[in-house]
Design a protein around this motif. Sequence first.
Motif, PDB file in Angstrom:
ATOM      1  N   TYR A 159     -62.325  31.404 -64.540  1.00 17.38           N
ATOM      2  CA  TYR A 159     -61.765  30.139 -65.025  1.00 17.38           C
ATOM      3  C   TYR A 159     -62.291  29.903 -66.444  1.00 17.38           C
ATOM      4  N   LYS A 163     -61.022  21.416 -68.420  1.00 21.23           N
ATOM      5  CA  LYS A 163     -60.029  20.343 -68.495  1.00 21.23           C
ATOM      6  C   LYS A 163     -60.719  18.993 -68.412  1.00 21.23           C
ATOM      7  N   ILE A 183     -57.107  20.559 -72.339  1.00 22.47           N
ATOM      8  CA  ILE A 183     -57.639  21.833 -71.844  1.00 22.47           C
ATOM      9  C   ILE A 183     -58.023  22.702 -73.034  1.00 22.47           C
ATOM     10  N   THR A 209     -60.777  25.436 -65.128  1.00 20.34           N
ATOM     11  CA  THR A 209     -59.390  25.760 -64.797  1.00 20.34           C
ATOM     12  C   THR A 209     -58.971  27.077 -65.449  1.00 20.34           C
ATOM     13  N   ASP A 210     -57.924  27.666 -64.897  1.00 23.82           N
ATOM     14  CA  ASP A 210     -57.313  28.826 -65.548  1.00 23.82           C
ATOM     15  C   ASP A 210     -55.969  28.452 -66.171  1.00 23.82           C
ATOM     16  N   GLU A 211     -55.698  27.135 -66.259  1.00 17.98           N
ATOM     17  CA  GLU A 211     -54.491  26.664 -66.933  1.00 17.98           C
ATOM     18  C   GLU A 211     -54.577  26.998 -68.420  1.00 17.98           C
ATOM     19  N   ASP A 212     -53.425  27.080 -69.074  1.00 17.36           N
ATOM     20  CA  ASP A 212     -53.388  27.410 -70.496  1.00 17.36           C
ATOM     21  C   ASP A 212     -54.002  26.283 -71.338  1.00 17.36           C
TER      22      ASP A 212
END
Length: 266
Positions: A159, A163, A183, A209-212
């Motif tokens: 991750y 965020k 993020i 998180t691994d969100e962009d």
Amino acid sequence: MHYRSKCCDSDHKAVELKNDGIFSRLIESYIREIFNSVSGGGSKGAINQLLKHYFDHLSEGLNVGYNSSSVFYDEDLALALKNDIALFSAFKESSFRKLLESFLTENNEVVPWSKFKKKALELNIEYNERYLKTEYHHTVATANNVEKWKSFVADSDLYPNLKYNAIHDSRTREKHRVLDGLILPINHPFWKDHMTPIDWGCRCDVEQTDEDPSDVIPDFEAKARFKNNAALSQKIFGEIVYKEVLNSNEIKDAEKMASKLIEDIS
């Protein structure tokens, strides 16, 4: 003096001071010690005791959030954080004492004990009840996020981003709300100065998180006293607000008191 901004969380439950009767007697001795100093009284027993009380109380907050049972406990980091608490405590006591000393005279005459005591006890409620409770909660929150940051680093291969999450209710400050959902990579310089809490009573949180990552960073700059990431800076507090009312000699004296406190407990 310095907690005028509206807290973004619910009203904090009172942090009960241990042995409140003992603390009340300490404050009585302390303000009498200050009053007697105008006639040359040389004792500093109560001054040292109040400094130690601040340190012990805030150190308990540190231990709530970050202690030897923590998975990522670092003894050297914990010691550095305690050193910062000692320095904060010394500046707090010195600031409190300086304000009390300003009450000693009026029109170049020493005020009566009863008048001085009344004003001193009013200031005590501000400094040693309201402010100290806020500082305790801030210490706990900051210490919790030391552990959290270390876990972020350990899992950054899975991750890599962080965020920012603000609480959405009527108590949330708008300046904090604009950061909600931001993020950024864990190694982005933003996190060096904006790890929560970013103000007194801040409820905002940071999660992994691994969100962009976000394309745009909102226009936001934390106050100097909250530009901090304790796991990196090894400080619970950013700029210490109590230092602002002290002159250079008073600052040096407070720093010496903090050093001696650390030596005494080592």
